[in-house]
Enzyme design. Structure first.
Site, short mmCIF file in Angstrom:
data_model
loop_
_atom_site.label_atom_id
_atom_site.label_comp_id
_atom_site.label_asym_id
_atom_site.label_seq_id
_atom_site.Cartn_x
_atom_site.Cartn_y
_atom_site.Cartn_z
N GLY A 567 -2.69 3.66 6.48
CA GLY A 567 -2.70 3.53 4.86
C GLY A 567 -2.06 2.40 4.40
O GLY A 567 -1.47 1.63 5.15
N ARG A 568 -2.44 1.91 3.24
CA ARG A 568 -1.85 0.51 2.71
C ARG A 568 -1.55 0.89 1.12
O ARG A 568 -2.44 1.49 0.44
CB ARG A 568 -2.29 -0.59 3.06
CG ARG A 568 -3.92 -0.73 2.40
CD ARG A 568 -4.30 -2.00 2.65
NE ARG A 568 -4.31 -2.71 4.14
CZ ARG A 568 -4.06 -3.80 4.51
NH1 ARG A 568 -3.81 -4.56 3.62
NH2 ARG A 568 -4.15 -4.14 5.60
N GLY A 569 -0.61 0.15 0.51
CA GLY A 569 -0.43 0.18 -0.96
C GLY A 569 0.22 -1.12 -1.25
O GLY A 569 0.36 -2.05 -0.40
N GLY A 572 3.54 -1.81 0.88
CA GLY A 572 3.35 -2.26 2.24
C GLY A 572 2.46 -1.53 3.02
O GLY A 572 1.45 -0.82 2.60
N VAL A 574 0.96 1.24 6.23
CA VAL A 574 1.77 2.08 7.07
C VAL A 574 0.85 2.31 8.41
O VAL A 574 -0.55 2.36 8.18
CB VAL A 574 1.69 3.57 6.20
CG1 VAL A 574 2.19 4.69 7.21
CG2 VAL A 574 2.36 3.47 4.96
N LYS A 588 6.05 2.42 7.85
CA LYS A 588 5.86 1.67 6.96
C LYS A 588 6.37 0.13 6.82
O LYS A 588 7.77 0.17 6.93
CB LYS A 588 6.26 2.19 5.46
CG LYS A 588 5.77 1.61 4.43
CD LYS A 588 5.55 2.35 3.18
CE LYS A 588 5.07 1.46 1.88
NZ LYS A 588 4.41 2.33 0.59
N ASP A 680 5.17 5.96 -9.02
CA ASP A 680 3.84 5.76 -8.42
C ASP A 680 3.25 7.03 -8.16
O ASP A 680 2.63 7.20 -6.73
CB ASP A 680 3.93 4.58 -7.57
CG ASP A 680 2.49 3.88 -7.04
OD1 ASP A 680 1.56 4.15 -7.95
OD2 ASP A 680 2.28 3.38 -6.00
#
Length: 845
Positions: A567-569, A572, A574, A588, A680
């Site tokens: 995962g990413r956002g 940062g 993950v 993360k 968020d």
């Protein structure tokens, strides 16, 4: 230790007999039986005794005792099982590179002709000179490498105050036990890619394939017990992970797999019968023959096979395999944007889809990349769809649309910038009629040519791109060359010896060592006080956090050098990790953490103290140099965003997710020691555990606020994700917990309707022209239509639910969600009120 003794001194023959083990004898002649021997003759004897006492290995040992070693430089230094069926020692895996392994030694074999069944150091081969495998006085097994900076590359991590011995059994199990017979360590508890008869596969063990035919290091395929207690094969690649056996499109119950047994154990017996606690079993084609060698191996190609061979034979025969006749169903064979085709005579072949070219020549696992570009993936005038026959891509669907037309399916993919193409295929409904479904693809993965496939696949390409008929239809005639196999190469320099040079080198080392000691002493006294202050400060911070502080190297190793992104956002990326205590974690790596170490630890301390069943649990952190990382528990089913189109996310689970998420946010807003705003809330930050229970993630990264303040001027930067942000962020109003309430309402509307607020959405109601809609006004208008409760909900609810939901609860959930997304923040309920409204109606039922 080597058994070295002086058996006898016989004056009449002037001999001393030195026996080494059972095979070596040395005679030293003395000048006179009565006179003491001169020192010139005794010196060679003392040197010989000293050298032999330093040699800690013997040949063809039945066991290894404390203080004994096996040397890589002596090919005869091996442990052998009582019957000679198995041997353990240094196994050649490359150029001057060795692994410590167990292999079949009946019939006799040598070098790479042997079949290894276990290896200690798959990832770190050792040098062919001066490397040893030792049982220390502490009871720890250690593999040391002369070419490794730290020396030690593997250890059993054991200790024993009493005597201990390492033995190799006739089952192929390498066992370290103390003098009372208690097993301290055994190779059966840590298999590599092979399972031997009578070796159990448990919830804590798994098989991992080799990287390739000539590379024994860890590959991408894994056999393990999943959290639902089912034995599965998974492709665990550098960027994606997907289960491919049992076939993921079939329910486990339909395949006869038993979910409700937590024992998680599977065993292959010596006769060829395999049985698993999930009710899966099979017998090999040669079942019942006892005098035969067997092994179950997860091969580098991703297939699980049982091999057998008769005693005395040197060749193995496949007597069972998990995936037979359809090897292209194994995921990860050909990489992104490529297709797998199978010819029984030539085996598997890979090729790129039309318009794409190989990313790395000779390495199909890297997939393909387009040889064209769009100025914008959403400009309809530049795009056309090309139909491919007999092609199927499994997985990575974007919001599957059931019972729709081809044109609506095309328009849906056209409106999604990241849609690579779509599959359009028919299926029989319960009434016996055929309905056609749309599967927009955000990734083209697990593609294969299947002549029996009746659906159609349409790939998105530029309008000016043309293709031949061969490219579009004749997918079974690929003649792509197979990937080149490269033998693992690890070469060490082998320097000759020179006395003068050695002396000068030692002299320089001594002088340099003295200088280093002097410099170190000066440095030590200069900064001693500063170190003391830093040590006290760090101890205080560690006491405050209450969870583990990891080093960057620990997390780098646990994540396989940050290779498996999950995962990413904006905050940062993950990565999936396996910690040293065998816990699976999510790590993360924060991309914008610029605070100092003390400030970071203070913030991490607050997050770590938050404890609620619907909030993700943080296990630790890393604050080292510029690195800022957080370690969380791993959620088996990923995020809500990844499961929105999954049939596993039925109505009851969706309602439970709504309630659980609300409880987690209510705890953050009203019950924490400090008032925590999430800022968020979105489907990507709601994770699902093995039972699909929600846990809110990333809740402490935006801002921690004091409970006594209802606003905070420090929120000078817009936070959140487009489509989920409350109006306050762009209207210069005070920021309160109501921003999270708004985002929660958007998420609930998306979960119910299947419509994302972050993309262009078209109304596809029957009888009407396609037009763009906005989620909130559209939902309000539907709910305000009088006297049409049942029909209006059917128009609103995600088709994936197939009208299988509680009508009353669905209406309540939508009404609560619409209250949460009121423009006026004061008109929105608090999260605790949301929980109360949902549970009150549930309890009234």
């Amino acid at each position: 230790m080597t058994n070295l003794s002086i058996l006898d001194a016989v004056p009449s023959t002037n001999c001393i007999y030195l026996v080494l083990g059972e095979i070596h004898c040395t005679h030293l002649l003395l000048p006179s039986p009565m006179a003491p021997p001169p020192f010139s003759l005794l010196l060679p004897l003392f040197v010989f005794l000293f050298l032999q006492s330093c040699r800690l290995s013997t040949s063809a040992l039945p066991s290894l005792a404390k203080s004994a070693s096996l040397s890589v430089e002596n090919p005869a230094d091996v442990l052998v099982s009582p019957s000679g069926a198995f041997s353990a020692g240094f196994f050649l895996v490359g150029n001057n590179a060795y692994g410590f392994a167990v292999w079949f030694s009946q019939p006799p074999c040598s070098g790479t002709d042997c079949t290894p069944v276990w290896m200690a150091n798959r990832q770190a081969p050792v040098n062919g000179r001066r490397s040893t495998f030792s049982l220390l006085d502490s009871g720890n097994l250690v593999l040391t490498d002369a070419g490794h900076a730290g020396g030690e590359v593997w250890s059993s991590g054991t200790s024993s105050p009493s005597a201990a011995q390492l033995r190799l059994n006739d089952t192929g199990n390498l066992v370290l036990a103390d003098d009372s017979g208690v097993v301290l360590w055994q190779s059966f508890d840590s298999p590599t890619d092979t399972l031997l008869p009578q070796q159990p596969l448990t919830r804590n063990t798994f098989l991992i394939s080799a990287r390739s035919r000539y590379n024994c290091s860890t590959g991408f395929y894994k056999l393990y017990f999943d959290n639902d207690n089912v034995l599965r094969l998974v492709f665990d690649g550098p960027s994606i992970s997907s289960v491919y056996w049992p076939f993921p499109w079939a329910q486990s119950s339909q395949l006869g797999r038993f979910l409700y047994n937590s024992s998680r154990i599977a065993v292959l017996d010596p006769l060829g019968r395999f049985q698993s606690s999930d009710n899966y079993s099979f017998s090999t084609s040669d079942y019942g023959i006892a005098a035969i060698q067997r092994r179950m191996t997860l091969d580098f190609d991703g297939n699980l096979r049982v091999y057998s061979r008769e005693l005395g034979s040197t060749s193995w025969t496949v007597t069972w395999e998990a995936i037979s006749g359809i090897p292209c169903f194994i995921h990860g064979v050909c990489g992104n944007n490529s297709l797998c085709s199978y010819d029984p005579a030539k085996g598997r072949r890979c090729s790129c889809v039309p318009g794409y070219v190989p990313k790395v020549l000779g390495d199909w696992s890297a997939g393909c990349v387009p040889n064209f570009t769009f100025s914008d993936g959403c400009v309809a005038d530049e795009i056309r769809f090309v139909k491919l026959l007999y092609i199927d891509f499994y997985g990575y669907d974007y919001n599957t649309i059931y019972n729709t037309t081809l044109e609506k399916c095309r328009q849906t993919c056209l409106s999604l910038c990241n849609c690579r193409g779509f599959q359009y295929s028919g299926s029989l409904s319960d009434s016996g009629s055929t309905t056609f479904n749309c599967f927009p693809k955000i990734e083209l993965l697990n593609g294969h040519n299947l002549p029996s496939f009746t659906g159609e696949f349409f790939i998105k390409v530029p309008k000016n791109k043309t293709f031949t008929e061969d490219q579009l239809v004749k997918r079974t005639q690929y003649t792509c060359s197979p990937a080149t196999e490269v033998i693992l190469d690890r070469t060490y320099a082998k320097k000759g010896k020179n006395g003068a040079v050695s002396f000068m080198l030692w002299f320089a080392c001594v002088v340099g060592g003295i200088e280093i000691v002097v410099v170190f002493l000066v440095w030590f006294f200069l900064i001693r006080n500063q170190q003391d202050v830093t040590s006290v400060h760090q101890s205080y911070l560690l006491a405050a956090t209450g969870f583990k502080r990891f080093t960057y190297d620990e997390l780098k190793k646990a994540t396989r050098n940050f290779s498996q992104e999950i995962g990413r956002g904006a905050g940062g990326i993950v990565y999936k990790a396996l910690l040293a205590d065998d816990r699976v974690a999510a790590v993360k790596v924060l991309s914008n953490a610029t605070t100092g170490e003390a400030d970071f630890l203070a913030e991490a301390s607050t997050i770590g103290r938050v404890n609620h069943m619907n909030l993700i649990e943080m296990w630790g952190y890393c604050a080292e140099g510029k690195h800022r990382l957080l370690v969380y528990e791993f959620m088996e089913h990923g995020s809500l965003a990844q499961n929105l189109s999954s049939p596993e996310l039925h109505w009851k689970r969706r309602f439970d997710i709504a309630v659980g998420t609300a409880k987690g946010l209510a705890y953050l807003h009203e019950e924490c020691l400090e008032w925590v705003l999430h800022c968020d809330v979105k489907p990507q930050n709601i994770l699902l555990d093995s039972d699909y229970q929600p846990k809110v993630a990333d809740f402490g990264l935006s801002k921690l606020m004091d409970r006594g303040k209802v606003t905070n001027s420090d929120f000078s930067r817009i936070r959140g994700t487009r489509g989920y942000m409350a109006p306050e962020w762009v209207s210069n109003l005070s920021i309160t917990s109501k921003v999270d309430v708004y985002s929660y309402g958007i998420v609930m509307l998306e979960m119910v309707t299947g419509i994302s607020p972050t993309t262009s959405v078209h109304s596809l109601e029957s009888g009407g022209d396609a037009k763009q809609i906005r989620l909130i006004p559209w939902a309000r208008s539907k709910m305000m239509e009088p006297g049409r409760t049942g029909s209006r909900l059917q128009e609103m609810v995600d088709p994936v639910l197939k009208r299988d939901y509680d009508l009353k609860k669905m209406e309540i959930l939508i009404e609560v969600a619409l209250k949460c997304v009121e423009e006026d923040k004061d008109a929105r309920p608090t999260m605790s009120q949301v929980v109360e409204m949902l549970l009150r109606h549930e309890n009234n039922d």
